[in-house]
Scaffold this motif. Structure first.
Motif, PDB file in Angstrom:
ATOM      1  N   TYR A 192       0.836  -1.199   0.000  1.00 52.62           N
ATOM      2  CA  TYR A 192       0.000   0.000   0.000  1.00 52.62           C
ATOM      3  C   TYR A 192       0.873   1.252   0.000  1.00 52.62           C
ATOM      4  CZ  TYR A 192      -4.010  -2.992   0.902  1.00 52.62           C
ATOM      5  OH  TYR A 192      -4.984  -3.943   0.793  1.00 52.62           O
ATOM      6  N   GLY A 193       1.954   1.207   0.763  1.00 53.08           N
ATOM      7  CA  GLY A 193       2.882   2.337   0.758  1.00 53.08           C
ATOM      8  C   GLY A 193       3.519   2.536  -0.591  1.00 53.08           C
ATOM      9  N   VAL A 194       3.929   1.435  -1.226  1.00 54.13           N
ATOM     10  CA  VAL A 194       4.545   1.518  -2.552  1.00 54.13           C
ATOM     11  C   VAL A 194       3.540   2.032  -3.579  1.00 54.13           C
ATOM     12  CG1 VAL A 194       5.599   0.185  -4.412  1.00 54.13           C
ATOM     13  CG2 VAL A 194       6.185  -0.332  -2.052  1.00 54.13           C
ATOM     14  N   LEU A 195       2.314   1.528  -3.518  1.00 51.96           N
ATOM     15  CA  LEU A 195       1.295   1.827  -4.512  1.00 51.96           C
ATOM     16  C   LEU A 195       0.963   3.318  -4.561  1.00 51.96           C
ATOM     17  CD1 LEU A 195      -0.616   0.308  -6.506  1.00 51.96           C
ATOM     18  CD2 LEU A 195      -2.332   0.370  -4.696  1.00 51.96           C
ATOM     19  N   PHE A 196       0.797   3.935  -3.406  1.00 46.87           N
ATOM     20  CA  PHE A 196       0.307   5.307  -3.366  1.00 46.87           C
ATOM     21  C   PHE A 196       1.405   6.360  -3.519  1.00 46.87           C
ATOM     22  CE2 PHE A 196      -3.163   3.067  -1.109  1.00 46.87           C
ATOM     23  CZ  PHE A 196      -4.212   3.452  -1.939  1.00 46.87           C
ATOM     24  N   THR A 197       2.657   5.932  -3.660  1.00 48.34           N
ATOM     25  CA  THR A 197       3.738   6.907  -3.858  1.00 48.34           C
ATOM     26  C   THR A 197       4.154   7.048  -5.313  1.00 48.34           C
ATOM     27  OG1 THR A 197       5.376   5.179  -3.386  1.00 48.34           O
ATOM     28  CG2 THR A 197       4.702   6.592  -1.550  1.00 48.34           C
ATOM     29  N   GLN A 198       3.766   6.120  -6.184  1.00 50.34           N
ATOM     30  CA  GLN A 198       4.308   6.089  -7.533  1.00 50.34           C
ATOM     31  C   GLN A 198       4.044   7.378  -8.318  1.00 50.34           C
ATOM     32  OE1 GLN A 198       6.314   3.406  -8.749  1.00 50.34           O
ATOM     33  NE2 GLN A 198       6.197   3.148  -6.537  1.00 50.34           N
ATOM     34  N   VAL A 199       2.793   7.773  -8.444  1.00 52.42           N
ATOM     35  CA  VAL A 199       2.460   8.960  -9.251  1.00 52.42           C
ATOM     36  C   VAL A 199       2.925  10.254  -8.579  1.00 52.42           C
ATOM     37  CG1 VAL A 199       0.585  10.292 -10.287  1.00 52.42           C
ATOM     38  CG2 VAL A 199       0.549   7.791 -10.399  1.00 52.42           C
ATOM     39  N   PRO A 200       2.654  10.480  -7.272  1.00 47.86           N
ATOM     40  CA  PRO A 200       3.147  11.723  -6.651  1.00 47.86           C
ATOM     41  C   PRO A 200       4.659  11.876  -6.721  1.00 47.86           C
ATOM     42  CG  PRO A 200       1.509  10.686  -5.246  1.00 47.86           C
ATOM     43  CD  PRO A 200       1.825   9.702  -6.332  1.00 47.86           C
ATOM     44  N   GLY A 251       5.970   6.685 -13.047  1.00 45.12           N
ATOM     45  CA  GLY A 251       5.129   6.504 -11.878  1.00 45.12           C
ATOM     46  C   GLY A 251       3.735   6.023 -12.255  1.00 45.12           C
ATOM     47  N   VAL A 252       3.182   6.607 -13.332  1.00 46.80           N
ATOM     48  CA  VAL A 252       1.851   6.212 -13.789  1.00 46.80           C
ATOM     49  C   VAL A 252       1.852   4.775 -14.293  1.00 46.80           C
ATOM     50  CG1 VAL A 252       0.052   6.655 -15.507  1.00 46.80           C
ATOM     51  CG2 VAL A 252       1.165   8.574 -14.347  1.00 46.80           C
ATOM     52  N   THR A 253       2.811   4.425 -15.153  1.00 42.39           N
ATOM     53  CA  THR A 253       2.847   3.062 -15.704  1.00 42.39           C
ATOM     54  C   THR A 253       3.180   2.034 -14.619  1.00 42.39           C
ATOM     55  OG1 THR A 253       5.157   3.413 -16.406  1.00 42.39           O
ATOM     56  CG2 THR A 253       3.436   3.841 -18.027  1.00 42.39           C
ATOM     57  N   ASN A 254       4.013   2.416 -13.652  1.00 38.65           N
ATOM     58  CA  ASN A 254       4.282   1.511 -12.527  1.00 38.65           C
ATOM     59  C   ASN A 254       3.024   1.257 -11.712  1.00 38.65           C
ATOM     60  OD1 ASN A 254       6.958   1.167 -13.122  1.00 38.65           O
ATOM     61  ND2 ASN A 254       7.713   2.636 -11.626  1.00 38.65           N
ATOM     62  N   LEU A 255       2.212   2.303 -11.529  1.00 41.29           N
ATOM     63  CA  LEU A 255       0.961   2.154 -10.798  1.00 41.29           C
ATOM     64  C   LEU A 255       0.032   1.173 -11.516  1.00 41.29           C
ATOM     65  CD1 LEU A 255      -0.997   2.995  -8.545  1.00 41.29           C
ATOM     66  CD2 LEU A 255      -1.708   4.915 -10.006  1.00 41.29           C
ATOM     67  N   ILE A 256      -0.077   1.316 -12.842  1.00 38.73           N
ATOM     68  CA  ILE A 256      -0.904   0.393 -13.626  1.00 38.73           C
ATOM     69  C   ILE A 256      -0.355  -1.030 -13.536  1.00 38.73           C
ATOM     70  CG2 ILE A 256      -1.669  -0.178 -15.975  1.00 38.73           C
ATOM     71  CD1 ILE A 256      -1.729   2.833 -16.529  1.00 38.73           C
ATOM     72  N   GLY A 257       0.978  -1.158 -13.571  1.00 42.31           N
ATOM     73  CA  GLY A 257       1.594  -2.472 -13.429  1.00 42.31           C
ATOM     74  C   GLY A 257       1.300  -3.099 -12.076  1.00 42.31           C
ATOM     75  N   MET A 258       1.319  -2.285 -11.024  1.00 39.82           N
ATOM     76  CA  MET A 258       1.034  -2.813  -9.688  1.00 39.82           C
ATOM     77  C   MET A 258      -0.420  -3.237  -9.553  1.00 39.82           C
ATOM     78  SD  MET A 258       3.267  -0.328  -7.221  1.00 39.82           S
ATOM     79  CE  MET A 258       5.059  -0.289  -7.405  1.00 39.82           C
ATOM     80  N   LEU A 259      -1.302  -2.574 -10.284  1.00 37.17           N
ATOM     81  CA  LEU A 259      -2.694  -3.020 -10.298  1.00 37.17           C
ATOM     82  C   LEU A 259      -2.779  -4.436 -10.871  1.00 37.17           C
ATOM     83  CD1 LEU A 259      -4.570   0.202 -11.487  1.00 37.17           C
ATOM     84  CD2 LEU A 259      -4.470  -0.755  -9.180  1.00 37.17           C
ATOM     85  N   GLY A 260      -1.953  -4.708 -11.880  1.00 31.62           N
ATOM     86  CA  GLY A 260      -1.882  -6.061 -12.418  1.00 31.62           C
ATOM     87  C   GLY A 260      -1.417  -7.056 -11.371  1.00 31.62           C
ATOM     88  N   ALA A 261      -0.436  -6.643 -10.553  1.00 35.49           N
ATOM     89  CA  ALA A 261       0.057  -7.524  -9.491  1.00 35.49           C
ATOM     90  C   ALA A 261      -1.015  -7.777  -8.441  1.00 35.49           C
ATOM     91  CB  ALA A 261       1.296  -6.904  -8.844  1.00 35.49           C
TER      92      ALA A 261
END
Length: 467
Positions: free
Chosen positions: A89-97, A400-410
């Protein structure tokens, strides 16, 4: 004047260059970050008392001394699940900001401070466990935010440090540190727990991270031209290579144009598939080894770590190969990105299907399992780096945006695998592999159609598209 008509200064030898040294420094930072992230997955076996309540009076003297050295806690499986997921959760919410802020603030301070904070919290986890499970969860969430800052902010480094002909090499070396970290944690944690006690796992990885963060502050500079140890020829080579690509970091983000960009959506879908497959590898490999090959726990740990070692090697080799093909004008950059994306998405799907249908021996199954898990690293020189080709000025934010989308896949794959594994073991094997094939093939088709490698109009210096 086009870049092709410019004559840059003599190229600095790669292995003797400071930019390559920076790539290795990031490599070890990522190794430590990933080790700190997943070491709890194994240490919790030693931390949790699955039989007797903690501290029973009839415990023998030897067991009592062992418990002082290696305290155990009565954490239910549900609590353990919360502890495992809290860091994400910490990793997920920091990617875009963090991706956005990396365009504005010092990368040196962001990465160095976040690495130090993550390492400090890693040292604190044994004490947090003694205080209570709430403190462990809080510690892991904050640690995830710090680790997410390191993983998201570092991408902006290559906007100023990476010549176009060396992007595959430099980024694959740095990003492959995550793979080596997984291998290191899986391989070393069990031995440390057995010989020194589980708290030493956190102390060792935490201390290494603190030392590395101090080294980072000494060795890294945000801009190559400010580095006191870099020779003039290397500074000129980097500056000339990036003449047309480094612009103002204060320019507003062209969000509307980004949302309409099909090449950017192709990168997002490719990253989704890459993270989907990679996460299934983490979750499903130990289950496959136990249910299909019936190995012991010790063998399971060693065999689960083995794919990461090969993935690490393939990631580095892929970067070197991609830059070789580009520098020799053997293939264009768009063909290289499509080629390595195809290898990184199609080969894992193929080898997983081989595991499903081929009646292999024990060693044959291990070989296919390693190949299925390791060949995804080809994506490091394909879709994972493609944002730097189409929008270098917005690289930090878009990663950050593409990493967030990738984490949604995870996250989605974790949920589905949990449901599938609760069904019949035989059917769960087929369903898991079919999901990998479906997601990878569909994403790959979209990528092959829409991937580009030239800078998008909305990402060029002269454009002033606003939010």
């Amino acid at each position: 004047m086009q870049m092709d008509n410019q004559v840059p200064p003599k190229k600095v030898p790669t292995f003797c260059s400071l930019r390559y040294g920076l790539s290795f420094l990031l490599h070890f930072c990522n190794t430590i970050i990933m080790s700190q992230m997943i070491c709890l997955n194994l240490t919790i076996v030693a931390m949790v008392n699955r039989t007797n309540p903690h501290g029973l009076p009839n415990t023998s003297t030897k067991e009592l001394l062992d418990n002082i050295k290696n305290p155990v806690y009565n954490w239910s499986p549900e609590i353990q699940g919360v502890i495992f997921s809290s860091i994400f959760y910490g990793v997920l919410f920091t990617q875009v900001p963090v991706g956005y802020l990396s365009r504005i603030y010092s990368i040196k301070k962001m990465v160095g401070s976040a690495l130090f904070l993550s390492s400090l919290l890693c040292l604190f986890i044994p004490l947090a466990a003694e205080i209570g499970v709430t403190f462990v969860i809080t510690c892991r969430v904050v640690q995830g935010a710090a680790q997410g800052t390191v993983s998201a902010a570092q991408h902006a480094i290559w906007i100023k440090w990476s010549p176009p002909l060396e992007r595959g090499r430099l980024t694959s070396v740095s990003l492959s540190g995550f793979l080596l970290g997984s291998f290191t944690a899986l391989l070393a944690t069990g031995f440390i727990c057995q010989s020194l006690g589980w708290p030493m796992v956190f102390y060792i990885f935490g201390a290494c991270g603190c030392a590395l963060s101090l080294l980072w502050f000494v060795l890294f500079y945000d801009d190559p031209k400010d580095h006191p140890c870099m020779n003039i020829s290397e500074k000129e080579y980097i500056a000339t290579s990036l003449t047309q690509q480094v612009g103002s970091s204060r320019q507003s983000l062209p969000i509307k144009a980004m949302l309409k960009s099909l090449p950017l959506w192709a990168i997002s879908f490719g990253t989704f598939a890459f993270q989907w497959t990679n996460n299934i590898m983490i979750l499903f490999t130990p289950v496959f080894l136990d249910s299909k090959l019936h190995v012991s726990i010790k063998q399971n740990g060693l065999l689960s770590a083995l794919p990461y070692l090969f993935a690490w090697m393939i990631g580095i080799i892929a970067g070197e190969t991609a830059d070789f093909l580009l520098s020799r004008n053997i293939l264009s950059i768009v063909i290289i990105r499509k080629l390595f994306t195809t290898l990184g998405l199609l080969l894992p799907a193929f080898f997983y299907m081989c595991l499903c249908y081929l009646d292999s021996s024990f060693y044959g199954s291990i070989i296919f399992l390693v190949l299925a898990n390791a060949t995804g690293s080809f994506c490091l020189s394909g879709i994972i780096i493609n944002v730097l080709d189409i929008a270098p000025r917005y690289y930090g934010f878009l990663k950050g945006v593409t990493n967030l989308i990738g984490m949604l896949g995870a996250v989605i794959s974790s949920t589905l695998i949990g449901v599938i594994l609760g069904q019949d073991p035989e059917s769960s094997l087929f369903k898991t592999f079919y999901l990998i094939v479906a997601v990878n093939v569909i994403s790959l088709i979209f990528c092959l159609v829409f991937i580009k490698a030239e800078i998008e109009d909305w990402a060029k210096e002269g454009q002033h598209t606003r939010l």
